[in-house]
Scaffold this motif. Sequence first.
Motif, PDB file in Angstrom:
ATOM      1  N   SER A   1       6.157  -5.969  -6.365  1.00 54.17           N
ATOM      2  CA  SER A   1       4.816  -6.547  -6.364  1.00 54.17           C
ATOM      3  C   SER A   1       4.759  -7.671  -5.349  1.00 54.17           C
ATOM      4  O   SER A   1       5.766  -8.345  -5.084  1.00 54.17           O
ATOM      5  CB  SER A   1       4.467  -7.114  -7.750  1.00 54.17           C
ATOM      6  N   CYS A   2       3.575  -7.875  -4.787  1.00 50.89           N
ATOM      7  CA  CYS A   2       3.380  -8.977  -3.851  1.00 50.89           C
ATOM      8  C   CYS A   2       1.995  -9.556  -4.084  1.00 50.89           C
ATOM      9  O   CYS A   2       0.993  -8.848  -3.913  1.00 50.89           O
ATOM     10  CB  CYS A   2       3.523  -8.511  -2.414  1.00 50.89           C
ATOM     11  N   ALA A   3       1.954 -10.825  -4.447  1.00 48.34           N
ATOM     12  CA  ALA A   3       0.685 -11.504  -4.690  1.00 48.34           C
ATOM     13  C   ALA A   3       0.394 -12.456  -3.541  1.00 48.34           C
ATOM     14  O   ALA A   3       1.244 -13.270  -3.169  1.00 48.34           O
ATOM     15  CB  ALA A   3       0.736 -12.274  -6.005  1.00 48.34           C
ATOM     16  N   ALA A   4      -0.808 -12.335  -2.993  1.00 46.89           N
ATOM     17  CA  ALA A   4      -1.242 -13.198  -1.899  1.00 46.89           C
ATOM     18  C   ALA A   4      -2.159 -14.290  -2.440  1.00 46.89           C
ATOM     19  O   ALA A   4      -3.020 -14.029  -3.282  1.00 46.89           O
ATOM     20  CB  ALA A   4      -1.970 -12.392  -0.835  1.00 46.89           C
ATOM     21  N   SER A   5      -1.986 -15.492  -1.940  1.00 45.39           N
ATOM     22  CA  SER A   5      -2.857 -16.601  -2.332  1.00 45.39           C
ATOM     23  C   SER A   5      -3.145 -17.461  -1.107  1.00 45.39           C
ATOM     24  O   SER A   5      -2.490 -17.340  -0.082  1.00 45.39           O
ATOM     25  CB  SER A   5      -2.211 -17.447  -3.435  1.00 45.39           C
ATOM     26  N   GLY A   6      -4.147 -18.325  -1.254  1.00 44.66           N
ATOM     27  CA  GLY A   6      -4.542 -19.153  -0.125  1.00 44.66           C
ATOM     28  C   GLY A   6      -5.772 -18.582   0.546  1.00 44.66           C
ATOM     29  O   GLY A   6      -6.657 -18.046  -0.098  1.00 44.66           O
TER      30      GLY A   6
ATOM     31  N   ILE B   1      -1.372  -1.010   3.691  1.00 48.03           N
ATOM     32  CA  ILE B   1      -2.647  -0.585   3.139  1.00 48.03           C
ATOM     33  C   ILE B   1      -3.700  -1.618   3.522  1.00 48.03           C
ATOM     34  O   ILE B   1      -3.441  -2.825   3.510  1.00 48.03           O
ATOM     35  CB  ILE B   1      -2.558  -0.421   1.601  1.00 48.03           C
ATOM     36  N   MET B   2      -4.880  -1.139   3.897  1.00 50.49           N
ATOM     37  CA  MET B   2      -5.976  -2.042   4.192  1.00 50.49           C
ATOM     38  C   MET B   2      -6.540  -2.592   2.887  1.00 50.49           C
ATOM     39  O   MET B   2      -6.534  -1.913   1.858  1.00 50.49           O
ATOM     40  CB  MET B   2      -7.082  -1.321   4.957  1.00 50.49           C
ATOM     41  N   ARG B   3      -7.065  -3.821   2.970  1.00 46.56           N
ATOM     42  CA  ARG B   3      -7.644  -4.433   1.784  1.00 46.56           C
ATOM     43  C   ARG B   3      -8.860  -3.645   1.290  1.00 46.56           C
ATOM     44  O   ARG B   3      -9.097  -3.538   0.093  1.00 46.56           O
ATOM     45  CB  ARG B   3      -8.058  -5.882   2.057  1.00 46.56           C
ATOM     46  N   THR B   4      -9.635  -3.101   2.202  1.00 45.93           N
ATOM     47  CA  THR B   4     -10.783  -2.277   1.839  1.00 45.93           C
ATOM     48  C   THR B   4     -10.698  -0.943   2.562  1.00 45.93           C
ATOM     49  O   THR B   4     -10.111  -0.857   3.644  1.00 45.93           O
ATOM     50  CB  THR B   4     -12.101  -2.966   2.219  1.00 45.93           C
TER      51      THR B   4
ATOM     52  N   ALA C   1      -8.702  -7.524  -7.039  1.00 52.59           N
ATOM     53  CA  ALA C   1      -9.140  -8.590  -7.950  1.00 52.59           C
ATOM     54  C   ALA C   1      -8.149  -9.744  -7.964  1.00 52.59           C
ATOM     55  O   ALA C   1      -8.541 -10.910  -8.119  1.00 52.59           O
ATOM     56  CB  ALA C   1      -9.330  -8.043  -9.348  1.00 52.59           C
ATOM     57  N   ASN C   2      -6.858  -9.430  -7.792  1.00 56.28           N
ATOM     58  CA  ASN C   2      -5.867 -10.500  -7.789  1.00 56.28           C
ATOM     59  C   ASN C   2      -5.038 -10.513  -6.501  1.00 56.28           C
ATOM     60  O   ASN C   2      -3.959 -11.109  -6.459  1.00 56.28           O
ATOM     61  CB  ASN C   2      -4.957 -10.412  -9.015  1.00 56.28           C
ATOM     62  N   ASN C   3      -5.548  -9.860  -5.465  1.00 54.48           N
ATOM     63  CA  ASN C   3      -4.894  -9.887  -4.142  1.00 54.48           C
ATOM     64  C   ASN C   3      -3.429  -9.508  -4.222  1.00 54.48           C
ATOM     65  O   ASN C   3      -2.554 -10.177  -3.656  1.00 54.48           O
ATOM     66  CB  ASN C   3      -5.028 -11.282  -3.501  1.00 54.48           C
TER      67      ASN C   3
END
Length: 121
Positions: free
Chosen positions: A21-26, A51-54, A75-77
């Motif tokens: 898993s990889c969570a992006a923040s900022g 993978i593209m975000r959209t 929803a949680n990037n």
Amino acid sequence: QVQLVESGGGLVQAGGSLRLSCAASGRTFGTYAMGWFRQAPGKKREFVAAIMRTGPMIDYADSVKGRFTLSRNNANNTVYLQMNSLKPEDTAVYYCVLGGFARRPESYGYWGQGTQVTVSS
């Protein structure tokens, strides 16, 4: 700035499975890709998947196609790399990345600190 936090690495026997898993923040807004590279000892950093975000764009390296599945939760990037039928040659440090949708490491401006995946034979 963007921070990437990886989790899910570990030791598994050949034929087994792991999920990274990889969570992006900022400052994570706009259109971007997230994905994974890996680097084994003594080898160059290698593209795994992105993978593209959209939208539907997703890409896999030939070496993992059919065994690894990359998915996202906007929803949680967070992106998830489900790795099945693991082989000893999949052993590497896996890095989460965020940036342009490409197979070149220089296309990604943000990198996680890496998580070790070890597959025993």
